[in-house]
Write a protein that holds these residues in place. Structure first.
Motif, PDB file in Angstrom:
ATOM      1  N   TRP A  91     -28.577 -17.319  19.991  1.00 16.57           N
ATOM      2  CA  TRP A  91     -29.390 -17.333  21.208  1.00 16.57           C
ATOM      3  C   TRP A  91     -28.635 -16.676  22.366  1.00 16.57           C
ATOM      4  O   TRP A  91     -29.183 -15.847  23.093  1.00 16.57           O
ATOM      5  CB  TRP A  91     -29.774 -18.767  21.556  1.00 16.57           C
ATOM      6  CG  TRP A  91     -30.289 -18.937  22.948  1.00 16.57           C
ATOM      7  CD1 TRP A  91     -29.660 -19.544  23.993  1.00 16.57           C
ATOM      8  CD2 TRP A  91     -31.549 -18.490  23.455  1.00 16.57           C
ATOM      9  NE1 TRP A  91     -30.446 -19.503  25.113  1.00 16.57           N
ATOM     10  CE2 TRP A  91     -31.607 -18.855  24.816  1.00 16.57           C
ATOM     11  CE3 TRP A  91     -32.625 -17.807  22.898  1.00 16.57           C
ATOM     12  CZ2 TRP A  91     -32.705 -18.560  25.623  1.00 16.57           C
ATOM     13  CZ3 TRP A  91     -33.714 -17.518  23.695  1.00 16.57           C
ATOM     14  CH2 TRP A  91     -33.754 -17.883  25.031  1.00 16.57           C
ATOM     15  N   ARG A  92     -27.366 -17.033  22.515  1.00  9.37           N
ATOM     16  CA  ARG A  92     -26.587 -16.460  23.604  1.00  9.37           C
ATOM     17  C   ARG A  92     -26.402 -14.956  23.435  1.00  9.37           C
ATOM     18  O   ARG A  92     -26.332 -14.213  24.410  1.00  9.37           O
ATOM     19  CB  ARG A  92     -25.205 -17.127  23.675  1.00  9.37           C
ATOM     20  CG  ARG A  92     -25.217 -18.635  23.890  1.00  9.37           C
ATOM     21  CD  ARG A  92     -25.817 -19.020  25.201  1.00  9.37           C
ATOM     22  NE  ARG A  92     -25.698 -20.460  25.434  1.00  9.37           N
ATOM     23  CZ  ARG A  92     -26.504 -21.150  26.228  1.00  9.37           C
ATOM     24  NH1 ARG A  92     -27.498 -20.540  26.851  1.00  9.37           N
ATOM     25  NH2 ARG A  92     -26.335 -22.447  26.401  1.00  9.37           N
ATOM     26  N   SER A  93     -26.305 -14.510  22.189  1.00 11.12           N
ATOM     27  CA  SER A  93     -26.006 -13.095  21.941  1.00 11.12           C
ATOM     28  C   SER A  93     -27.207 -12.186  22.120  1.00 11.12           C
ATOM     29  O   SER A  93     -27.056 -10.968  22.195  1.00 11.12           O
ATOM     30  CB  SER A  93     -25.449 -12.916  20.521  1.00 11.12           C
ATOM     31  OG  SER A  93     -26.464 -13.134  19.554  1.00 11.12           O
ATOM     32  N   GLU A 134     -32.267 -24.553  27.479  1.00  5.79           N
ATOM     33  CA  GLU A 134     -31.049 -25.195  27.973  1.00  5.79           C
ATOM     34  C   GLU A 134     -31.134 -26.711  27.803  1.00  5.79           C
ATOM     35  O   GLU A 134     -30.188 -27.358  27.372  1.00  5.79           O
ATOM     36  CB  GLU A 134     -30.822 -24.835  29.444  1.00  5.79           C
ATOM     37  CG  GLU A 134     -30.410 -23.394  29.672  1.00  5.79           C
ATOM     38  CD  GLU A 134     -29.177 -22.999  28.889  1.00  5.79           C
ATOM     39  OE1 GLU A 134     -28.236 -23.811  28.798  1.00  5.79           O
ATOM     40  OE2 GLU A 134     -29.152 -21.875  28.352  1.00  5.79           O
ATOM     41  N   ILE A 190     -26.927 -21.424  18.309  1.00  2.74           N
ATOM     42  CA  ILE A 190     -26.659 -21.324  19.748  1.00  2.74           C
ATOM     43  C   ILE A 190     -25.968 -19.995  20.050  1.00  2.74           C
ATOM     44  O   ILE A 190     -26.293 -19.318  21.033  1.00  2.74           O
ATOM     45  CB  ILE A 190     -25.813 -22.519  20.231  1.00  2.74           C
ATOM     46  CG1 ILE A 190     -26.646 -23.809  20.142  1.00  2.74           C
ATOM     47  CG2 ILE A 190     -25.330 -22.298  21.662  1.00  2.74           C
ATOM     48  CD1 ILE A 190     -25.876 -25.071  20.483  1.00  2.74           C
ATOM     49  N   ARG A 191     -25.024 -19.609  19.189  1.00  2.00           N
ATOM     50  CA  ARG A 191     -24.368 -18.308  19.383  1.00  2.00           C
ATOM     51  C   ARG A 191     -25.372 -17.171  19.279  1.00  2.00           C
ATOM     52  O   ARG A 191     -25.317 -16.192  20.034  1.00  2.00           O
ATOM     53  CB  ARG A 191     -23.254 -18.119  18.346  1.00  2.00           C
ATOM     54  CG  ARG A 191     -22.037 -19.001  18.575  1.00  2.00           C
ATOM     55  CD  ARG A 191     -20.859 -18.526  17.733  1.00  2.00           C
ATOM     56  NE  ARG A 191     -21.133 -18.602  16.302  1.00  2.00           N
ATOM     57  CZ  ARG A 191     -20.924 -19.678  15.557  1.00  2.00           C
ATOM     58  NH1 ARG A 191     -20.460 -20.793  16.112  1.00  2.00           N
ATOM     59  NH2 ARG A 191     -21.167 -19.658  14.262  1.00  2.00           N
ATOM     60  N   ASN A 223     -33.322 -16.088  30.466  1.00  2.00           N
ATOM     61  CA  ASN A 223     -32.948 -17.497  30.445  1.00  2.00           C
ATOM     62  C   ASN A 223     -34.171 -18.378  30.266  1.00  2.00           C
ATOM     63  O   ASN A 223     -35.295 -18.005  30.620  1.00  2.00           O
ATOM     64  CB  ASN A 223     -32.237 -17.865  31.743  1.00  2.00           C
ATOM     65  CG  ASN A 223     -30.855 -17.247  31.822  1.00  2.00           C
ATOM     66  OD1 ASN A 223     -29.907 -17.798  31.325  1.00  2.00           O
ATOM     67  ND2 ASN A 223     -30.763 -16.070  32.434  1.00  2.00           N
ATOM     68  N   GLU A 257     -33.763 -18.059  35.346  1.00  2.00           N
ATOM     69  CA  GLU A 257     -32.313 -17.975  35.188  1.00  2.00           C
ATOM     70  C   GLU A 257     -31.628 -19.069  36.005  1.00  2.00           C
ATOM     71  O   GLU A 257     -30.697 -19.742  35.526  1.00  2.00           O
ATOM     72  CB  GLU A 257     -31.831 -16.599  35.633  1.00  2.00           C
ATOM     73  CG  GLU A 257     -30.333 -16.390  35.466  1.00  2.00           C
ATOM     74  CD  GLU A 257     -29.889 -15.010  35.910  1.00  2.00           C
ATOM     75  OE1 GLU A 257     -28.685 -14.847  36.190  1.00  2.00           O
ATOM     76  OE2 GLU A 257     -30.738 -14.102  35.971  1.00  2.00           O
ATOM     77  N   SER A 263     -28.053 -26.721  32.851  1.00  2.00           N
ATOM     78  CA  SER A 263     -26.766 -26.764  32.144  1.00  2.00           C
ATOM     79  C   SER A 263     -25.719 -27.561  32.925  1.00  2.00           C
ATOM     80  O   SER A 263     -24.759 -28.071  32.347  1.00  2.00           O
ATOM     81  CB  SER A 263     -26.259 -25.344  31.896  1.00  2.00           C
ATOM     82  OG  SER A 263     -25.889 -24.708  33.108  1.00  2.00           O
ATOM     83  N   SER A 314     -32.254 -22.472  34.368  1.00  5.21           N
ATOM     84  CA  SER A 314     -31.405 -22.655  33.184  1.00  5.21           C
ATOM     85  C   SER A 314     -30.006 -23.082  33.586  1.00  5.21           C
ATOM     86  O   SER A 314     -29.407 -23.978  32.978  1.00  5.21           O
ATOM     87  CB  SER A 314     -31.345 -21.356  32.376  1.00  5.21           C
ATOM     88  OG  SER A 314     -32.627 -20.983  31.924  1.00  5.21           O
ATOM     89  N   SER A 315     -29.474 -22.443  34.623  1.00  2.82           N
ATOM     90  CA  SER A 315     -28.131 -22.789  35.090  1.00  2.82           C
ATOM     91  C   SER A 315     -28.102 -24.200  35.673  1.00  2.82           C
ATOM     92  O   SER A 315     -27.158 -24.963  35.426  1.00  2.82           O
ATOM     93  CB  SER A 315     -27.673 -21.771  36.136  1.00  2.82           C
ATOM     94  OG  SER A 315     -26.348 -22.041  36.552  1.00  2.82           O
TER      95      SER A 315
END
Length: 492
Positions: A333-335, A345, A330-331, A340, A107, A114, A110-111
């Protein structure tokens, strides 16, 4: 790990390999593949030392990435969080606690990615670290089981089919379902073959595709939209199953479903394996795909207007169509709410920054034009199945996925020659490489979600376990695919 337990599991695995060899069990046999996958997973879960070593490697890479970002004055909170994690996992830690630390590390990674500016940042060291992280993640991947998604009540599907058929009246008045076969696979829709006896005694071979009712990131298109697209395609001369009727009465039947005639023939591939085609079959495949990509789209046609195709993109460029489809994934994946992934990313940053610029008008794209979705009779295509992922975009999306299943580049070149002769647009090497990366991203999402289904839901088929095990395929190939695409871009 208990030595006796390990020896027993290893013995099961070795015996299954011998049985497959002795009896000629194909690699595509899902029962055998699922047993093999389960044994490997049980063994892997007992090897906590491997998880600990993997964590340490990832932490070292995270420190390198953090140092680069610290120099640029970004991601201070993520860097502080990283330093609060242990550099290594204690020897006494079990599999579950080790997985928790690993999930938190990924996680943070991933951040960090980004916020890194990749791929626009010219720092070669950054690109090297991210490439190493992609390889690292591909070496060892496990989805931690999460809370089970909500499911709808299961209904008596044969009874649903029968009552729906009778509601069509005419020859189907008083019809009876005499046989049903539920097919495995399908993430948003499930497929059932059934035989229907009409009032005159005639037997109809039909197929029903129904919404599963499972709540997942891969939302699928409304089954009604797929039905209307099939009607438009059938009228336009594309080889699809003849649409029969659409059942919308959710209150009576529990779910929407569409019914078509059964397409005769056989598949020349599965989701994990494909046969080699002869030249005539390859030509038929190319001609059919060119027909799909050059099909005139009448924006005023009622079936197209009621389909799941976003006709607001009609007249737009292939770049716009591909960008729109990328943002949809992408939506998704996020949903999903899944763990992460530094690999994803980095991939999403690259995909957004490198969409091929093609001003030609967007065309109808199948979205999964692969041999497991093609029915053939001899050297002719009898039907193209599963249109739920179709959209307006770049034909390279279909072509790159199909060519990836060919055994050699000579076959790919022959296919492209047939495709162009049939009126298809030539695609550049960069378009093909870009769509390969996009395909790996979609496969990553699909396989990850497949694993989640298997571990979260008690009534899914073992095929989900097998498909989920293929997540290492896109994860391990992502970095190399991006490198190949960068080379192709530089030679444009």
């Amino acid at each position: 790990m208990d030595s006796d337990k390990r020896r027993l599991l290893a013995a099961i695995g070795e015996s299954m390999v011998r049985m497959a060899s002795r009896y000629g069990i194909p690699a595509s046999d899902m029962n055998h593949a699922a047993l093999t996958t389960a044994v490997v997973e049980l063994l892997r879960r007992e090897e906590t030392d491997a998880v600990k070593a993997f964590y340490s490697t990832g932490y070292a890479l995270a420190l390198r990435l953090a140092e680069m970002l610290r120099q640029d004055g970004v991601a201070a909170a993520d860097i502080a969080r990283l330093h609060r994690l242990p550099q290594s996992i204690e020897e006494s830690a079990n599999f579950a606690s080790s997985q928790d630390l690993l999930v938190e590390l990924k996680e943070i990674l991933s951040s960090l990615i980004s916020r890194s500016g990749y791929p626009s940042d010219p720092n070669a060291g950054l690109a090297n670290v991210i490439s190493s992280l992609c390889s690292w993640e591909g070496d060892h991947h496990k989805v931690a089981p999460s809370s089970a998604p909500k499911t709808q009540k299961r209904y008596d599907f044969p009874q649903m089919l029968e009552s729906s058929a009778r509601a069509q009246a005419g020859a189907f008045e008083g019809a009876q379902v005499v046989e049903t076969t539920r097919l495995t696979g399908g993430f948003t829709n499930e497929t059932t073959l059934f035989k229907l006896a009409d009032k005159n005694g005639r037997i109809w071979d039909l197929v029903a595709r129904a919404n599963t009712g499972l709540v997942f990131g891969i939302d699928g298109r409304d089954i009604a939209g797929e039905f209307h697209l099939l009607r438009y395609l059938y009228q336009g001369g594309v080889s699809v199953a003849e649409p029969m009727w659409l059942e919308r009465n959710v209150e009576r039947d529990g779910t929407k479903f569409l019914v078509t005639r059964k397409v005769e023939g056989e598949n020349f591939g599965t989701v994990v394996e494909a046969q080699r085609l002869n030249s005539s079959q390859m030509q038929a495949l190319a001609i059919q795909l060119a027909k799909i990509h050059t099909l005139p789209l009448n924006e005023a046609h009622p079936d197209l207007q009621r389909s799941h195709i976003d006709m607001e993109l009609a007249g737009g460029s292939m770049t716009e169509g591909l960008s729109n489809y990328l943002e949809r994934w992408i939506r998704l994946w996020r949903s999903t709410g899944l763990e992460n992934s530094p690999t994803i990313e980095a991939t999403l940053n690259w995909l957004r920054a490198n969409i091929p610029g093609v001003e030609d008008a967007a065309v109808l794209v199948h979205g999964d034009y692969a041999l497991h979705n093609i029915m053939m009779q001899g050297d002719e295509i009898s039907g193209v199945l599963d249109w739920e992922m179709s959209h307006l975009g770049n034909p390279a999306e279909d072509i790159s996925g199909l060519l990836a299943s060919f055994s050699n580049e000579e076959d790919a070149e022959e296919f492209m020659r047939f495709y162009i002769e049939a009126g298809g647009r030539p695609i550049t090497v960069f378009e093909r490489e870009y769509c390969n990366i996009f395909r790996y991203f979609m496969l990553y999402v699909v396989t990850l979600e497949s694993q989640l289904r298997f571990y979260s839901l008690p009534d899914v088929h073992i095929e989900f376990l097998v498909l989920g095990s293929y997540i290492q395929h896109p994860a391990q190939r992502m970095a190399q695919a991006i490198e190949d695409a960068e080379k192709a871009k530089s030679h444009q």
